[in-house]
Every structure is written in structure tokens, then in C-alpha cells.
Enzyme design. Structure first.
Site, short mmCIF file in Angstrom:
data_model
loop_
_atom_site.label_atom_id
_atom_site.label_comp_id
_atom_site.label_asym_id
_atom_site.label_seq_id
_atom_site.Cartn_x
_atom_site.Cartn_y
_atom_site.Cartn_z
N LYS A 99 -13.17 -1.53 6.46
CA LYS A 99 -12.55 -2.42 7.42
C LYS A 99 -13.22 -2.20 8.79
O LYS A 99 -14.12 -2.94 9.14
CB LYS A 99 -11.04 -2.19 7.50
CG LYS A 99 -10.30 -2.73 6.27
CD LYS A 99 -9.90 -1.65 5.37
CE LYS A 99 -8.87 -1.97 4.32
NZ LYS A 99 -9.02 -3.12 3.47
N ASP A 116 -2.03 6.86 5.92
CA ASP A 116 -3.09 6.02 5.35
C ASP A 116 -3.46 5.00 6.42
O ASP A 116 -2.79 3.99 6.59
CB ASP A 116 -2.56 5.32 4.09
CG ASP A 116 -3.53 4.25 3.59
OD1 ASP A 116 -4.65 4.12 4.13
OD2 ASP A 116 -3.16 3.53 2.63
N TRP A 150 0.83 -1.22 0.00
CA TRP A 150 0.00 0.00 0.00
C TRP A 150 0.85 1.25 0.00
O TRP A 150 0.49 2.26 -0.62
CB TRP A 150 -1.04 -0.03 1.13
CG TRP A 150 -2.07 -1.08 0.84
CD1 TRP A 150 -2.24 -2.26 1.50
CD2 TRP A 150 -3.00 -1.08 -0.25
NE1 TRP A 150 -3.24 -2.99 0.89
CE2 TRP A 150 -3.72 -2.30 -0.18
CE3 TRP A 150 -3.31 -0.19 -1.29
CZ2 TRP A 150 -4.73 -2.64 -1.09
CZ3 TRP A 150 -4.31 -0.53 -2.20
CH2 TRP A 150 -5.00 -1.73 -2.09
N1 PMP Z 1 -4.52 1.52 1.80
C1 PMP Z 1 -4.62 0.42 2.56
C2 PMP Z 1 -3.71 0.27 3.75
C3 PMP Z 1 -5.55 -0.59 2.24
O1 PMP Z 1 -5.66 -1.67 2.99
C4 PMP Z 1 -6.40 -0.40 1.12
C5 PMP Z 1 -7.46 -1.40 0.73
N2 PMP Z 1 -7.32 -2.66 1.11
C6 PMP Z 1 -6.24 0.76 0.35
C7 PMP Z 1 -5.30 1.69 0.73
C8 PMP Z 1 -7.09 0.99 -0.86
O2 PMP Z 1 -8.33 1.30 -0.40
P1 PMP Z 1 -9.60 1.52 -1.37
O3 PMP Z 1 -9.92 0.17 -1.92
O4 PMP Z 1 -10.62 2.05 -0.42
O5 PMP Z 1 -9.19 2.49 -2.41
#
Ligand code: PMP
Length: 359
Positions: A195, A171, A102
């Protein structure tokens, strides 16, 4: 009806008590003759629910009036772009820490808008560690410092807050609301809801008000945090049903005793599973001890040829979504707030039984 135990990394398990209220409200909300999701976002009812959600979230996290709380759409991935668009200002670039998949996504997106200085990376340990802050090569003229407090795929979590002379941006998609945080340490916090917050479709941003109003002239209005703040998150139609469910989740958390109480439960759940993994030579978790995530616990089987059977049998036993992320393989159990201790106990019992039969 029989509900299974759901270890999905997201969209994830929601508290049953919340789903029951939503079920009861589905056809008619509070005697109004229609459901909340059929009402105008500008109606007193929806505005009231949104204000209540913001207020409860502020109480849970300790968010002062110095910060704006925004209910947005587009997921955390949209914020990967919104962060540089709102915060670069007249600076050429920003600092980013790379601790996993991420972080890499956030870095790649920020590179579209400015220079990214990767201050530290744990790629050489296959993202099983967090580089100590004294090894970070901070830039001289960064607009902000970005990091990922919990890597959902690698299962690596910071239990300390980085020190930064520039605004700290996090994030928090897979850790927000799992335990208390020190909001004043941050310039901006963002998280996809799916989550610990509520259903997919809602994205939370908490941003210090003095950072608003710096957006690039190329920043679309929909990504400009100041536009959202000035319009109480109603510049356009917000995801009203997702906000309503998040509001119920916030009330549920408050009823449990808030984030300190939640942290105690989450630590107990994670410790149980880690010790089951560590006390077996059949299962393994690759993450260094001080950085093991409370929320996302990846583990491998000694013989990967048994992975498929493990997944088939666990699913038949009512334990769902244990497959690891496609980029790393193996297994992963996500133990978000709504995953009960009973669910964790059932998973551990299954793992022991599987090991006895297959080792
Ligand atoms: N950052 C993290 C730490 C994540 O776990 C996720 C999704 N699993 C995202 C960003 C991306 O999120 P989204 O699908 O809401 O764009």
C-alpha cells in the site's frame, strides 16, 4: 505512455518519481554492470541499500534503537500467525478488537495458537463504527492486545491509540506511513508493503526488542522475529528488489517533508472526497464521522443497478480499480500516499458528471 489514476486497495499506486528511478536502474545499478536484483543479498550493495532503508524508515517514523525493524516476507497474513507464535509466551491467550474483515482474519488465525478474547466488536453496526475503549472487556491475563488501526475493506480508522497494560500489537498494513504515529505506544507493528511502502512481497515488522526471544518452541525459524533480528533480516534470502523499491519510497517521503507533511496532503485529499460524497444524495459513505479512513473510502450509489455502468465509465475515463471489496460491494477509492490530489480531483469531477447524467 499514458498512466491512469489508480485507486487500487493494494497492490497500490507507487510514486512515479520512484518508478522512474527504478526504470533507470533496471539494467545497471549505479555503474556496477548489473541490476540490484541480480546481486547477492550479502553483497555490500544490497546490504547497504537495506541498511539505508532501515535508517530512513526509523527517521520517518521515529523508531528508536529499543525496536528492531524487520524486512520479512509472507504478507500481513503470515504475521497473523507470527504474532501469537512470538508473543503468547506462557499465557493462554490474547485480547483482540474486532472492527472488520481484517480483524476477523487476525482473530481466526490466532485461534489456531491460543485463546482469543474478543474485547469489543462493531459487527452489530456492520463495522461502521469503532467501539469506545471504555466498553472493551479486557482479559485478566492476556499476552497482548491486538487491533487493526485501519480496516482496508470497511474504511474505518482509529484516530486514537488504545491504552493497554500489555503490549499493544497493530496491523498497520493500510495506514503505516500515511501520517505520524507514536511508536513507543506499541509492542509490535506489522504491515504488508503493497500500500504505502512498496511493491507486494515485502512485510515490515517493528517490534520492541524486549519482546524478542519469547517465541513458542513450535514457531518455525522463518516466523521467529528474534531469528530475523539476529540475522539483520537475512536469515534467508530477503525480497531484495522490494526492499530497494521501499528504500526509494522512503527517500521520496523524506523529500516531501516526512509524515507530518504527508498527513496534511492525505487529510486534504480525503476531506475533498468525503465532502463530495456527503454533499450529494446520489453517493453515500456508511462510516461514523470520527472514524472515517484517510486511506480507504468506500461509497455506494443510491441505485446499485448503476454500479456496473459507473465502473465501466470510470475505467474508460482513466480512473481504475474503484470496485468495492467483494464482501461489501459498492465502490471504494483508496487514496494512499502515491495517489495525487490531481487523481482525487479527477475522481470527484467524474462522480459529479456521472450523477448529473444518471440521477
Ligand atoms: N491486514 C490488512 C489491514 C490488509 O489491508 C491486508 C491486505 N489488504 C492484509 C492484512 C493482508 O495482507 P497480505 O495480503 O499482505 O497478507
Amino acid at each position: 505512455m499514458s498512466r491512469v489514476y489508480n485507486f487500487c486497495a493494494g497492490p497500490a499506486s507507487l510514486p512515479e518519481a520512484v518508478l522512474e528511478i527504478a526504470r533507470d536502474d533496471m539494467l545497471e545499478w549505479h555503474g556496477k554492470g548489473l541490476s540490484l536484483m541480480e546481486m547477492s543479498h550479502r553483497s555490500p550493495e544490497v546490504v547497504g541499500v537495506t541498511e539505508h532503508a532501515e535508517q530512513t524508515l526509523r527517521e520517518l517514523l521515529g523508531v528508536s534503537a529499543d525496536y528492531a525493524v524487520l524486512f520479512l516476507q509472507g504478507g500481513a497474513s503470515t504475521q497473523f500467525a507470527a504474532v501469537p507464535l512470538n508473543l503468547l509466551g506462557d499465557k493462554a491467550g490474547a485480547d483482540y478488537v474486532n472492527t472488520g474483515e481484517w480483524s476477523k482474519k487476525a482473530i481466526a488465525e490466532a485461534r489456531r495458537f491460543g485463546k482469543v478474547n474478543v474485547v469489543a466488536s462493531s459487527e452489530s453496526t456492520n463495522f461502521s463504527t469503532i467501539p469506545a475503549q471504555d466498553s472493551w472487556q479486557l482479559g485478566a491475563d492476556a499476552a497482548y492486545l491486538h487491533y487493526t488501526p485501519n480496516e482496508t475493506i470497511g474504511g474505518v480508522e482509529y484516530f486514537w491509540t488504545p491504552q493497554a497494560a500489555v503490549p499493544l500489537v497493530a496491523d498497520m498494513s493500510s495506514t503505516l506511513l500515511s501520517r505520524p504515529i507514536d511508536v513507543p505506544a506499541f509492542g509490535a507493528i506489522y504491515a504488508g508493503a503493497q500500500k504505502n511502502i512498496g511493491p507486494a512481497g515485502l512485510t515490515l515488522v517493528i517490534v520492541r526488542r524486549d519482546l524478542l526471544g519469547r517465541a513458542s518452541t513450535h514457531c518455525p525459524a522463518m516466523l521467529d522475529w528474534k531469528v530475523a533480528a539476529d540475522n539483520d533480516s537475512m536469515y534467508n534470502t530477503p525480497p531484495t528488489f522490494a526492499i530497494y523499491l521501499a528504500d526509494l519510497v522512503f527517500d521520496w517521503l523524506k523529500g516531501l517533508g516526512g509524515l507530518a507533511a504527508m498527513e496534511t496532503i492525505n487529510r486534504r485529499k480525503a476531506e475533498k472526497l468525503y465532502s463530495a460524497i456527503d454533499n450529494s444524495s446520489f453517493y453515500a459513505n456508511p462510516v461514523e464521522l470520527p472514524s472515517r479512513s484517510l486511506m480507504n473510502i468506500p461509497f455506494t450509489l443510491a441505485d446499485p443497478a448503476l454500479d456496473k455502468l459507473f465502473l465501466q465509465e470510470s475505467e474508460a475515463a482513466g480512473l481504475l480499480n474503484l470496485k468495492g471489496h467483494r464482501s461489501v460491494g459498492g465502490m471504494r477509492a483508496s487514496l494512499y500516499n502515491a495517489v495525487s490530489e490531481k487523481a482525487v480531483d479527477a475522481l470527484i469531477a467524474f462522480m459529479r458528471d456521472f450523477e448529473q447524467r444518471r440521477a
